[in-house]
Design an enzyme around this catalytic site. Structure first.
Site, PDB file in Angstrom:
ATOM      1  N   HIS A 120       4.636   2.006  -8.019  1.00 38.36           N
ATOM      2  CA  HIS A 120       3.691   0.889  -7.989  1.00 38.36           C
ATOM      3  C   HIS A 120       2.800   0.902  -9.232  1.00 38.36           C
ATOM      4  O   HIS A 120       2.535  -0.142  -9.846  1.00 38.36           O
ATOM      5  CB  HIS A 120       2.785   0.984  -6.756  1.00 38.36           C
ATOM      6  CG  HIS A 120       3.494   0.840  -5.454  1.00 38.36           C
ATOM      7  ND1 HIS A 120       3.594   1.878  -4.554  1.00 38.36           N
ATOM      8  CD2 HIS A 120       4.112  -0.217  -4.881  1.00 38.36           C
ATOM      9  CE1 HIS A 120       4.250   1.472  -3.484  1.00 38.36           C
ATOM     10  NE2 HIS A 120       4.583   0.208  -3.654  1.00 38.36           N
TER      11      HIS A 120
ATOM     12  N   LEU B  37       0.497   3.618  -2.142  1.00 36.57           N
ATOM     13  CA  LEU B  37       0.917   3.495  -3.531  1.00 36.57           C
ATOM     14  C   LEU B  37       1.416   4.815  -4.109  1.00 36.57           C
ATOM     15  O   LEU B  37       0.927   5.888  -3.775  1.00 36.57           O
ATOM     16  CB  LEU B  37      -0.247   2.971  -4.376  1.00 36.57           C
ATOM     17  CG  LEU B  37      -0.845   1.626  -3.956  1.00 36.57           C
ATOM     18  CD1 LEU B  37      -1.936   1.202  -4.937  1.00 36.57           C
ATOM     19  CD2 LEU B  37       0.227   0.541  -3.836  1.00 36.57           C
TER      20      LEU B  37
ATOM     21  N   GLY C 162       0.804  -1.209   0.000  1.00 36.47           N
ATOM     22  CA  GLY C 162       0.000   0.000   0.000  1.00 36.47           C
ATOM     23  C   GLY C 162       0.835   1.256   0.000  1.00 36.47           C
ATOM     24  O   GLY C 162       2.017   1.241  -0.341  1.00 36.47           O
TER      25      GLY C 162
ATOM     26  N   LYS D 143      13.842  -0.932  -7.893  1.00 39.37           N
ATOM     27  CA  LYS D 143      14.357  -0.196  -6.731  1.00 39.37           C
ATOM     28  C   LYS D 143      14.755  -1.154  -5.615  1.00 39.37           C
ATOM     29  O   LYS D 143      15.768  -0.958  -4.946  1.00 39.37           O
ATOM     30  CB  LYS D 143      13.307   0.793  -6.222  1.00 39.37           C
ATOM     31  CG  LYS D 143      13.860   1.796  -5.217  1.00 39.37           C
ATOM     32  CD  LYS D 143      12.830   2.227  -4.205  1.00 39.37           C
ATOM     33  CE  LYS D 143      12.640   1.168  -3.152  1.00 39.37           C
ATOM     34  NZ  LYS D 143      11.811   1.582  -2.011  1.00 39.37           N
TER      35      LYS D 143
END
Length: 307
Positions: free
Chosen positions: A61, A57, A55, A174
């Site tokens: 994402h 986001l 989450g 990442k």
């Protein structure tokens, strides 16, 4: 299923729902409901892309959602803040929760399915904890500074992959070491899921997008750019021969830029993450860093050689 949007529910009402139809996106909270939906989709020869998240986001994402959607796959996103991968309980407690915003962003990207289970759904009383034999990979870098972290990552990803059974799993570069760990998990467990790694998304100036950035002040965001700039400098100056000094200089640069602590700046073999002290000019290299700024731990990496 209700056709009303998430925002129209109080938290108490929402928690009683196991599946909600949010326009074109369906939200599932229970494994059995999701699995039935996936089985029905499989009968139509649907290819499934999966994006696991915790989450909060951001555009990074969403680039994973877009990669799946652009390939024509039925796209499943999960939001689950996994307690087993936090070796620092306070870090788990402080992890940002932005559910309503997350849902709006997923709807804008035309995500098909959101899976948002609670802890008891993922880890029921009869859940059997496994030990994953990751070898040296889990001892380097993040593994060294966050003991048990990658075992927790494998535990939840293994569980999620068994639930969703995706054809493709989309992850961001990442988290370079995490991508390598999950690739090894897939190999160890013999899963048929294929891993797709999507390039790192960056904010203006180069800061890698991260949910943790939400905890940075505006001034800290500007300071945080130094982590990317420092890695880029390594790429600019690296030459064959002894390269140990470059990591030491990079760590000093981050401290001078306002970072309170540097866990590591490492120049490593791009395929094993073993540290490289002498470079032959041919070995593929990646530079990775982890450092604290105002109590927030940031990580980043860049390739030093051609991928």
């Amino acid at each position: 299923m209700s056709g009303q949007r998430y925002e129209k529910y109080s938290d108490e009402h929402f928690l009683t729902k196991t599946a909600l139809n949010l326009g074109q996106m369906i939200l599932f909270k229970r494994i059995n409901d999701l699995k039935k939906y996936i089985i029905d989709s499989r009968e139509a020869n649907t290819t499934i892309g999966f994006v696991p998240t915790m989450g909060a986001l951001h555009a990074g994402h969403l680039s994973l959602i877009r990669a799946s959607k652009n390939s024509g796959y039925l796209t499943v996103c999960s939001i689950f803040v996994n307690p087993t991968q936090f070796n620092d309980p306070s870090d788990y407690q402080q992890y940002p929760i932005t559910i309503e915003q997350d849902i709006r962003l997923l709807e804008q990207e035309n995500c098909d399915v959101l899976f948002m289970p609670d802890v008891q759904e993922i880890y029921p009383p009869d859940h059997q904890k496994k030990q994953y034999r990751l070898g040296q990979l889990e001892l380097y870098l993040e593994g060294k500074y966050r003991p048990g972290h990658f075992q927790g990552v494998c535990e939840v990803v293994d569980r999620l992959l068994d639930i969703v059974e995706p054809d493709l799993l989309f992850l961001g570069r990442k988290d370079y070491q995490q991508c390598m760990v999950i690739a090894e998990l897939i190999r160890l467990t013999g899963k048929s899921t294929r891993l797709e790694i999507v390039p790192t998304m960056r904010e203006p100036g180069g800061l890698a997008m991260s949910s943790r950035n939400l905890r940075l002040s505006e001034a800290d965001r500007k300071r945080a750019i130094a982590i990317y700039q420092t890695l880029q400098k390594i790429k600019t100056v690296i030459r064959p021969g002894e390269i140990n000094q470059l990591s030491k200089e990079a760590s000093a640069t981050l401290l001078e830029a306002g970072f309170s602590k540097v866990d590591y700046v490492s120049i490593a073999h791009a395929h094993s993450l073993a540290p490289v002290e002498y470079w032959d000019g041919k070995t593929p290299l990646v530079a990775l860093a982890a450092a604290f700024l105002s109590g927030v731990r940031l990580i980043d990496n860049i390739s030093l050689t051609e991928d």
